[in-house]
Design a protein around this motif. Structure first.
Motif, PDB file in Angstrom:
ATOM      1  N   VAL A  32      59.347  59.172  37.190  1.00 60.63           N
ATOM      2  CA  VAL A  32      58.419  58.407  36.246  1.00 60.63           C
ATOM      3  C   VAL A  32      57.449  59.336  36.264  1.00 60.63           C
ATOM      4  N   SER A  33      57.125  59.686  34.755  1.00 61.29           N
ATOM      5  CA  SER A  33      55.963  60.733  34.635  1.00 61.29           C
ATOM      6  C   SER A  33      54.979  60.137  33.647  1.00 61.29           C
ATOM      7  N   THR A  34      55.369  58.769  32.830  1.00 66.68           N
ATOM      8  CA  THR A  34      54.387  58.185  32.291  1.00 66.68           C
ATOM      9  C   THR A  34      54.239  56.622  32.694  1.00 66.68           C
ATOM     10  N   LEU A  35      52.971  56.351  33.161  1.00 63.73           N
ATOM     11  CA  LEU A  35      52.900  54.963  33.943  1.00 63.73           C
ATOM     12  C   LEU A  35      51.426  54.245  33.580  1.00 63.73           C
ATOM     13  N   ALA A  36      51.587  53.094  34.003  1.00 68.14           N
ATOM     14  CA  ALA A  36      50.375  52.107  33.873  1.00 68.14           C
ATOM     15  C   ALA A  36      50.269  51.237  35.109  1.00 68.14           C
ATOM     16  N   ILE A  37      49.429  51.305  35.927  1.00 68.76           N
ATOM     17  CA  ILE A  37      49.259  50.397  36.894  1.00 68.76           C
ATOM     18  C   ILE A  37      48.493  49.341  36.570  1.00 68.76           C
ATOM     19  N   THR A  38      49.245  48.023  36.500  1.00 69.68           N
ATOM     20  CA  THR A  38      48.695  46.878  35.680  1.00 69.68           C
ATOM     21  C   THR A  38      48.378  45.683  36.840  1.00 69.68           C
ATOM     22  N   ASP A  39      47.332  45.988  37.702  1.00 67.07           N
ATOM     23  CA  ASP A  39      47.094  44.983  38.839  1.00 67.07           C
ATOM     24  C   ASP A  39      46.738  43.647  38.166  1.00 67.07           C
ATOM     25  N   HIS A  40      46.964  42.449  39.191  1.00 67.16           N
ATOM     26  CA  HIS A  40      46.694  41.203  38.425  1.00 67.16           C
ATOM     27  C   HIS A  40      45.093  41.030  38.462  1.00 67.16           C
ATOM     28  N   ASN A  41      44.596  40.942  37.318  1.00 70.39           N
ATOM     29  CA  ASN A  41      43.225  40.443  36.896  1.00 70.39           C
ATOM     30  C   ASN A  41      42.286  41.609  37.622  1.00 70.39           C
ATOM     31  N   SER A  42      42.791  42.877  37.849  1.00 68.20           N
ATOM     32  CA  SER A  42      41.872  43.922  38.472  1.00 68.20           C
ATOM     33  C   SER A  42      42.143  45.223  37.683  1.00 68.20           C
ATOM     34  N   VAL A  43      41.070  46.145  37.713  1.00 70.36           N
ATOM     35  CA  VAL A  43      41.136  47.396  37.183  1.00 70.36           C
ATOM     36  C   VAL A  43      40.755  48.306  38.243  1.00 70.36           C
ATOM     37  N   HIS A  44      40.786  48.118  39.576  1.00 65.45           N
ATOM     38  CA  HIS A  44      40.315  49.094  40.662  1.00 65.45           C
ATOM     39  C   HIS A  44      41.168  50.060  40.709  1.00 65.45           C
ATOM     40  N   SER A  45      42.440  49.998  40.463  1.00 63.89           N
ATOM     41  CA  SER A  45      43.400  51.378  40.249  1.00 63.89           C
ATOM     42  C   SER A  45      43.397  52.342  39.102  1.00 63.89           C
ATOM     43  N   VAL A  46      42.378  52.084  38.411  1.00 64.15           N
ATOM     44  CA  VAL A  46      42.479  52.788  37.101  1.00 64.15           C
ATOM     45  C   VAL A  46      41.935  54.230  37.438  1.00 64.15           C
ATOM     46  N   ASN A  47      40.574  54.170  37.956  1.00 64.28           N
ATOM     47  CA  ASN A  47      40.197  55.650  38.063  1.00 64.28           C
ATOM     48  C   ASN A  47      40.800  56.326  39.405  1.00 64.28           C
ATOM     49  N   VAL A  48      41.255  55.453  40.317  1.00 64.35           N
ATOM     50  CA  VAL A  48      41.871  56.156  41.342  1.00 64.35           C
ATOM     51  C   VAL A  48      42.968  56.934  41.013  1.00 64.35           C
ATOM     52  N   ALA A  49      43.980  56.123  40.133  1.00 58.56           N
ATOM     53  CA  ALA A  49      45.386  56.751  39.648  1.00 58.56           C
ATOM     54  C   ALA A  49      44.881  57.922  38.989  1.00 58.56           C
ATOM     55  N   LYS A  50      43.813  57.899  37.928  1.00 56.08           N
ATOM     56  CA  LYS A  50      43.643  58.979  37.048  1.00 56.08           C
ATOM     57  C   LYS A  50      43.335  60.347  37.790  1.00 56.08           C
ATOM     58  N   LYS A  51      42.461  60.137  38.826  1.00 53.76           N
ATOM     59  CA  LYS A  51      42.052  61.062  39.724  1.00 53.76           C
ATOM     60  C   LYS A  51      43.186  61.597  40.515  1.00 53.76           C
ATOM     61  N   TYR A  52      43.877  60.817  41.000  1.00 51.26           N
ATOM     62  CA  TYR A  52      45.121  61.294  42.022  1.00 51.26           C
ATOM     63  C   TYR A  52      46.088  62.040  41.150  1.00 51.26           C
TER      64      TYR A  52
END
Length: 296
Positions: A32-52
């Motif tokens: 999987v090379s293109t993804l979105a983490i779509t957590d329930h009512n939460s955007v805490h993963s957004v910056n973590v994922a982009k940095k990692y």
């Protein structure tokens, strides 16, 4: 072959278990090379994922899955490509967390009324101070020896008809709309959540309509389109090939965006893997058109 998966959950979703970094490594292992983490009512993963994912050759969209209401029923609305300081989404998370926490005692009482034994102290330990989830309730009920002979639980054990994914199946069977333990929650209106996503320069997409509606999918989508929904999650683990084809044709004919998502959660949905979206080459072109807009 690189894959696209725009609907998955990290441990920032209370019903999922993998940290963002491990989830991304799993995506890499499954091409999987293109993804979105779509957590329930939460955007805490957004910056973590982009940095990692820096220097990993991956494309990551900002994503969220919002609980909302529409015409008396609850739905999930996906938001993609939003930007800014995320304050609106942090506020939304606080509001929805309170809404969910307030109904936990009602859910527990309904389970007890069915004769299920459940150690509430253990439940709150398992939830680690967060709002207990229905899958956690199911886990403890199925583990509790006092429930071993309860007739309603046999289908979730051994070779039972619902034993393939017992925790999520328990959720749908007891807490789904119209089921014995269903507990209404006054989630924010779909139209308001569409506006929130758009105000943050994002694209609102309705998630897995087949999980929420059993008939008249297209009529419901027409009504949702009228309040600003811009896309449909056509390819989903909840959609068979026939429904996906119907949704795809509708979405293209109505100039809506086409997306795909596995709805990976981890142990609560053990048969669902990242990258298992089952779109064909024609649909991939439509999905990439959505990506161009979401990433612009």
């Amino acid at each position: 072959m690189s894959k696209i998966d725009l609907h998955m959950h990290s441990a920032f979703s209370l019903d999922a278990d993998l940290p963002v970094e491990i989830l991304i490594e799993r995506c890499l292992a499954h091409q999987v090379s293109t993804l979105a983490i779509t957590d329930h009512n939460s955007v805490h993963s957004v910056n973590v994922a982009k940095k990692y994912t820096q220097n990993k050759g991956m494309t990551v969209l900002s994503g969220i899955e919002i609980d909302c209401s529409f015409q008396g029923s609850n739905y999930h609305l996906l938001g993609y490509g939003f930007n800014g300081d995320l304050t609106d989404f942090y506020d939304l998370e606080k509001q929805n967390t309170k809404l969910q926490a307030d109904v936990v005692p009602i859910k527990l009482q309904k389970l007890k009324d069915l004769g299920f034994w459940l150690d509430e102290d253990h439940l709150y330990q398992l939830s680690k101070g967060n709002t207990p989830q229905e899958e956690q309730m199911a886990e403890l009920i199925l583990e509790d020896e006092r429930n071993i002979s309860h007739p309603l639980l046999s289908v979730y054990r051994g070779d039972g008809a619902r034993a393939d994914m017992p925790l999520i199946n328990f959720y749908w069977d007891f807490f789904g709309a119209g089921k014995l333990c269903h507990t209404p929650v006054a989630y924010p209106a779909l139209a308001d959540m569409v506006s929130l996503i758009k105000e943050n320069k994002g694209i609102p997409v309705i998630a897995h309509i087949g999980a929420n509606v059993k008939t008249d999918h297209l009529n419901v989508l027409n009504e949702m389109k009228a309040v600003g929904v811009m896309g449909v999650e056509v390819f989903s683990s909840y959609h068979n090939a026939e429904l996906a084809n119907q949704l795809y044709n509708y979405t293209v004919e109505n100039n809506l965006f086409v997306t795909c998502g596995s709805d990976f959660h981890g142990k609560n949905k053990p048969k669902i893997e990242v990258g298992s979206c089952n779109y064909n080459s024609e649909a991939e072109k439509s999905i990439k058109q959505f990506l161009e807009s979401a990433l612009a």
